[in-house]
Design a protein around this motif. Sequence first.
Motif, mmCIF file in Angstrom:
data_model
loop_
_atom_site.group_PDB
_atom_site.id
_atom_site.type_symbol
_atom_site.label_atom_id
_atom_site.label_comp_id
_atom_site.label_asym_id
_atom_site.label_seq_id
_atom_site.Cartn_x
_atom_site.Cartn_y
_atom_site.Cartn_z
ATOM 1 N N ILE A 93 0.812 -1.215 0.000
ATOM 2 C CA ILE A 93 0.000 0.000 0.000
ATOM 3 C C ILE A 93 0.847 1.267 0.000
ATOM 4 N N CYS A 94 1.886 1.293 0.828
ATOM 5 C CA CYS A 94 2.677 2.513 1.005
ATOM 6 C C CYS A 94 3.820 2.646 0.006
ATOM 7 N N GLU A 95 4.280 1.530 -0.559
ATOM 8 C CA GLU A 95 5.347 1.551 -1.569
ATOM 9 C C GLU A 95 4.936 0.687 -2.764
ATOM 10 N N PRO A 96 3.831 1.037 -3.424
ATOM 11 C CA PRO A 96 3.306 0.164 -4.496
ATOM 12 C C PRO A 96 4.258 -0.009 -5.678
ATOM 13 N N LEU A 97 5.031 1.031 -6.002
ATOM 14 C CA LEU A 97 5.945 0.933 -7.141
ATOM 15 C C LEU A 97 7.153 0.049 -6.830
ATOM 16 N N ARG A 98 7.552 0.007 -5.571
ATOM 17 C CA ARG A 98 8.707 -0.799 -5.175
ATOM 18 C C ARG A 98 8.320 -2.199 -4.705
ATOM 19 N N HIS A 99 7.037 -2.442 -4.544
ATOM 20 C CA HIS A 99 6.575 -3.733 -4.022
ATOM 21 C C HIS A 99 7.065 -4.920 -4.839
ATOM 22 N N PRO A 100 6.962 -4.880 -6.190
ATOM 23 C CA PRO A 100 7.447 -6.040 -6.974
ATOM 24 C C PRO A 100 8.936 -6.300 -6.808
ATOM 25 N N GLN A 101 9.735 -5.224 -6.569
ATOM 26 C CA GLN A 101 11.178 -5.399 -6.405
ATOM 27 C C GLN A 101 11.527 -5.870 -4.989
ATOM 28 N N ILE A 102 10.797 -5.389 -4.003
ATOM 29 C CA ILE A 102 11.103 -5.744 -2.613
ATOM 30 C C ILE A 102 10.550 -7.117 -2.262
ATOM 31 N N CYS A 103 9.284 -7.337 -2.566
ATOM 32 C CA CYS A 103 8.611 -8.585 -2.173
ATOM 33 C C CYS A 103 8.626 -9.583 -3.325
ATOM 34 N N THR A 104 9.768 -10.158 -3.572
ATOM 35 C CA THR A 104 9.883 -11.185 -4.604
ATOM 36 C C THR A 104 9.658 -12.565 -3.980
ATOM 37 N N VAL A 105 9.422 -13.540 -4.847
ATOM 38 C CA VAL A 105 9.206 -14.908 -4.362
ATOM 39 C C VAL A 105 10.456 -15.431 -3.663
ATOM 40 N N ARG A 106 11.609 -15.169 -4.269
ATOM 41 C CA ARG A 106 12.878 -15.634 -3.670
ATOM 42 C C ARG A 106 13.081 -15.046 -2.286
ATOM 43 N N ARG A 107 12.854 -13.737 -2.145
ATOM 44 C CA ARG A 107 13.035 -13.093 -0.846
ATOM 45 C C ARG A 107 12.007 -13.594 0.170
ATOM 46 N N THR A 108 10.821 -13.944 -0.295
ATOM 47 C CA THR A 108 9.795 -14.469 0.608
ATOM 48 C C THR A 108 10.250 -15.780 1.222
ATOM 49 N N TYR A 109 10.833 -16.668 0.418
ATOM 50 C CA TYR A 109 11.341 -17.939 0.940
ATOM 51 C C TYR A 109 12.542 -17.731 1.865
ATOM 52 N N ILE A 110 13.342 -16.713 1.568
ATOM 53 C CA ILE A 110 14.456 -16.388 2.470
ATOM 54 C C ILE A 110 13.916 -15.909 3.817
ATOM 55 N N VAL A 111 12.875 -15.085 3.785
ATOM 56 C CA VAL A 111 12.239 -14.608 5.027
ATOM 57 C C VAL A 111 11.689 -15.782 5.827
ATOM 58 N N ILE A 112 11.064 -16.737 5.150
ATOM 59 C CA ILE A 112 10.530 -17.913 5.845
ATOM 60 C C ILE A 112 11.663 -18.710 6.487
ATOM 61 N N GLY A 113 12.787 -18.835 5.781
ATOM 62 C CA GLY A 113 13.944 -19.518 6.352
ATOM 63 C C GLY A 113 14.455 -18.834 7.610
ATOM 64 N N TRP A 114 14.581 -17.504 7.558
ATOM 65 C CA TRP A 114 15.012 -16.748 8.733
ATOM 66 C C TRP A 114 13.990 -16.838 9.860
ATOM 67 N N MET A 115 12.728 -16.892 9.471
ATOM 68 C CA MET A 115 11.648 -17.020 10.446
ATOM 69 C C MET A 115 11.836 -18.276 11.288
ATOM 70 N N TRP A 116 12.114 -19.387 10.614
ATOM 71 C CA TRP A 116 12.324 -20.652 11.322
ATOM 72 C C TRP A 116 13.598 -20.608 12.159
ATOM 73 N N PHE A 117 14.618 -19.944 11.643
ATOM 74 C CA PHE A 117 15.882 -19.876 12.385
ATOM 75 C C PHE A 117 15.704 -19.138 13.704
ATOM 76 N N ILE A 118 15.061 -17.960 13.671
ATOM 77 C CA ILE A 118 14.928 -17.169 14.896
ATOM 78 C C ILE A 118 13.924 -17.787 15.869
ATOM 79 N N CYS A 119 13.048 -18.680 15.360
ATOM 80 C CA CYS A 119 12.111 -19.357 16.256
ATOM 81 C C CYS A 119 12.697 -20.647 16.835
ATOM 82 N N VAL A 120 13.610 -21.281 16.103
ATOM 83 C CA VAL A 120 14.184 -22.557 16.545
ATOM 84 C C VAL A 120 15.417 -22.346 17.417
ATOM 85 N N ALA A 121 16.288 -21.402 17.022
ATOM 86 C CA ALA A 121 17.596 -21.248 17.679
ATOM 87 C C ALA A 121 17.521 -21.052 19.199
#
Length: 292
Positions: A93-121
């Motif tokens: 909503i706030c950065e609609p022009l940059r959204h496709p560059q910031i929120c890519t599929v690859r980066r989403t999976y990286i975020v999920i990986g980090w999510m599990w790391f900070i919850c498991v560690a």
Amino acid sequence: MVWLILSYINGSLVATFLRHQTFYEDPRYILFIHMVINDGIQLTITVILFVLSYIFYKINVSFCCFFILVAVFTTRNTPVNLASMALERYISICEPLRHPQICTVRRTYIVIGWMWFICVAPDITDLFLTLATESLSFFHESVFCIRANVFKDPILAFKRQVFDIIYFSCVFLTLVFTYLRVLFAARALSTDKISAQRARNTILIHGVQMAMCMLSYISPSVEIILQLIFPNQISEIRYANYLIVYILPRFLSPMIYGLRDKKFRKYLKMYLVSNRCRVNLQTVAPLNKDGM
């Protein structure tokens, strides 16, 4: 029955996601289905623990360690996933022009990986410390499967409280920040107020669900107080606590995010209708053979 119903709902959502390529390319739906799978695992583990505690009362410490750690990992994961979804909506909503560059599929999976790391560690260290301080015979014993009976060192309890405060403070601040920014954006926008309002409502729902998830961190104290007040209703108190704290927040997730989204709802209806038609065909086929 509650677990079976929720498993069917979550299974339908996952099947709908997997059948349509369009969802694979949208970070919003990837994060959503990750939360559905995570909550499904959490529900399954907690249901197993709940049933075992009634049937056997005590189980082997090694199995108990596994169940508790998986339950803790997945419980921690839910609010972090909600914060990630709120950030994605904020950028949309706030950065609609940059959204496709910031929120890519690859980066989403990286975020999920980090999510599990900070919850498991932080919590996997509890296991390592217990392995170092307890004798091997301890892991062959049987205990009532709660965290305090397995990870007994007082330092671990203090560490858990510290990390709980850090996690949920970060998630809370993230949700407040994204909600306020989207709220201001909704007031400023003149062309797409409906989209901004929907995003604002979605983030607000994230906050409500996160508050419900936080109940799991005050429920032990509340349960002890209720058991002191009603000593003859311990089983009923445990059951009510389990339904309210662990079942209800996970029951709302598919309802809020799956059925509320028009695009996902359309494909979910298609999946359910196709399943119904397939069942009807399988029922009619044997009847036709008998008639012939």
